[in-house]
Motif scaffolding. Sequence first.
Motif, PDB file in Angstrom:
ATOM      1  N   HIS A  39       0.867  -1.180   0.000  1.00  0.00           N
ATOM      2  CA  HIS A  39       0.000   0.000   0.000  1.00  0.00           C
ATOM      3  C   HIS A  39       0.901   1.227   0.000  1.00  0.00           C
ATOM      4  N   ALA A  53      -1.775   5.263   7.179  1.00  0.00           N
ATOM      5  CA  ALA A  53      -1.030   4.004   7.151  1.00  0.00           C
ATOM      6  C   ALA A  53      -1.076   3.314   8.512  1.00  0.00           C
ATOM      7  N   LEU A  57      -2.134  -0.517   9.127  1.00  0.00           N
ATOM      8  CA  LEU A  57      -1.272  -1.498   9.794  1.00  0.00           C
ATOM      9  C   LEU A  57      -1.959  -2.120  11.009  1.00  0.00           C
ATOM     10  N   GLU A  64       2.848  -4.455   3.542  1.00  0.00           N
ATOM     11  CA  GLU A  64       3.990  -3.566   3.324  1.00  0.00           C
ATOM     12  C   GLU A  64       3.447  -2.171   3.024  1.00  0.00           C
ATOM     13  N   ILE A  65       4.030  -1.173   3.667  1.00  0.00           N
ATOM     14  CA  ILE A  65       3.633   0.221   3.469  1.00  0.00           C
ATOM     15  C   ILE A  65       4.792   0.948   2.801  1.00  0.00           C
TER      16      ILE A  65
END
Length: 97
Positions: A39, A53, A57, A64-65
């Motif tokens: 993302h 974010a 999470l 995965e950011i």
Amino acid sequence: LLSGGAPHTSGPVLMAGLELLAQLDTRHALQAFRGPQLHLFAGLDGLVPAEAAGELLALLPDVEIGLIEQASHAFLLEDPHGVAGAIQAFLHESGDD
């Protein structure tokens, strides 16, 4: 922000689009997907701030950011090389290259 190449859309049409987006809830679909997820967020995004974010999470701790720092909501157009690099790194880490 991109303005030269952006399409000209009337205010009511833009507002209708934002109202539709406000009603969408994709959390279940994201949780149901079992594959790797990347993302990307943009550091200057006024529509979806990078701070979102943290909530993502909390919902999906294994995703995965990525952050495209000097870009707004149109980061795909503003920094295509940065986006491509983030995707390439993600694929490499996932073993899918």
